[in-house]
Write an enzyme that holds these catalytic residues in place. Structure first.
Site, PDB file in Angstrom:
ATOM      1  CG  ASN A  42      -0.397  -0.137   2.519  1.00 54.44           C
ATOM      2  OD1 ASN A  42       0.647  -0.761   2.674  1.00 54.44           O
ATOM      3  ND2 ASN A  42      -1.033   0.427   3.523  1.00 54.44           N
ATOM      4  CD  GLU A  55      -5.348  -5.879  -1.335  1.00 55.27           C
ATOM      5  OE1 GLU A  55      -4.742  -4.790  -1.220  1.00 55.27           O
ATOM      6  OE2 GLU A  55      -6.178  -6.278  -0.505  1.00 55.27           O
TER       7      GLU A  55
HETATM    8  N1  THU Z   1      -5.310  -1.422   2.458  1.00 55.45           N
HETATM    9  C1  THU Z   1      -4.768  -2.267   1.536  1.00 55.45           C
HETATM   10  O1  THU Z   1      -3.624  -2.071   1.102  1.00 55.45           O
HETATM   11  N2  THU Z   1      -5.512  -3.314   1.111  1.00 55.45           N
HETATM   12  C2  THU Z   1      -6.772  -3.600   1.542  1.00 55.45           C
HETATM   13  O2  THU Z   1      -7.409  -4.506   1.020  1.00 55.45           O
HETATM   14  C3  THU Z   1      -7.340  -2.837   2.654  1.00 55.45           C
HETATM   15  C4  THU Z   1      -6.657  -1.572   2.987  1.00 55.45           C
HETATM   16  C5  THU Z   1      -4.503  -0.272   2.934  1.00 55.45           C
HETATM   17  C6  THU Z   1      -4.986   1.061   2.434  1.00 55.45           C
HETATM   18  C7  THU Z   1      -4.486   1.993   3.519  1.00 55.45           C
HETATM   19  O3  THU Z   1      -3.164   2.387   3.201  1.00 55.45           O
HETATM   20  C8  THU Z   1      -4.455   1.142   4.766  1.00 55.45           C
HETATM   21  O4  THU Z   1      -4.544  -0.206   4.331  1.00 55.45           O
HETATM   22  C9  THU Z   1      -5.592   1.434   5.738  1.00 55.45           C
HETATM   23  O5  THU Z   1      -6.818   1.368   5.093  1.00 55.45           O
END
Ligand code: THU
Length: 135
Positions: A42, A55
């Site tokens: 992320n 993802e």
């Molecule tokens: N996040 C992801 O990377 N994947 C997910 O499926 C859920 C949320 C990240 C986005 C953000 O940087 C952090 O988790 C909190 O929401």
């Protein structure tokens, strides 16, 4: 590539997460039908909205390299990089996955160093909006 090996790559990818605002570090590892793996993390932003999930980072990396056929994705994450339980991909990522993957696509939600729960995309996103709706 075993399912656990793919999970291990997702866990490893958490290290690159850029999550200074939520502290929630996520890693993903996407397996192509030809056996290649694309990882992602992320990437948050001070303006919040441009934040992209692990993802989608993995999917966009793969598609931009010419790959569109996938068998499964492993996802791992947690507050401050600690995996306290599983979480399946967010709704936006489910929709993006559904653009390139059919309902049998497998999602491995890591819930510990050596443990994961398995989902089918069709269970996570039933009745999805797709290209058929645009015909
Ligand atoms: N996040 C992801 O990377 N994947 C997910 O499926 C859920 C949320 C990240 C986005 C953000 O940087 C952090 O988790 C909190 O929401």
């Amino acid at each position: 590539m075993t399912k656990q090996e793919l999970c291990n790559l997702a866990i490893k990818s958490m290290e690159n997460a850029y999550a200074p605002y939520s502290g929630y570090k996520v890693g993903a590892a996407l397996l192509t039908k030809t056996g290649k793996v694309f990882t992602g993390c992320n990437i948050e932003n001070a303006s919040y909205t441009p934040t992209v999930c692990a993802e989608r980072t993995a999917i966009f990396k793969a598609v931009s390299e010419g790959e569109r056929n996938f068998t499964m994705i492993a996802v791992a994450g947690g507050k401050n990089g600690y995996i306290s339980g599983e979480f399946p991909p967010c709704g936006v990522c489910r929709q993006v996955l559904s653009e390139f993957c059919d309902g049998n696509f497998t999602v491995l939600a890591v819930n510990g160093e050596n443990s994961y729960k398995e989902y089918k995309l069709s269970d996570l996103l039933p009745c999805s909006f797709n290209s058929d709706n645009l015909k």
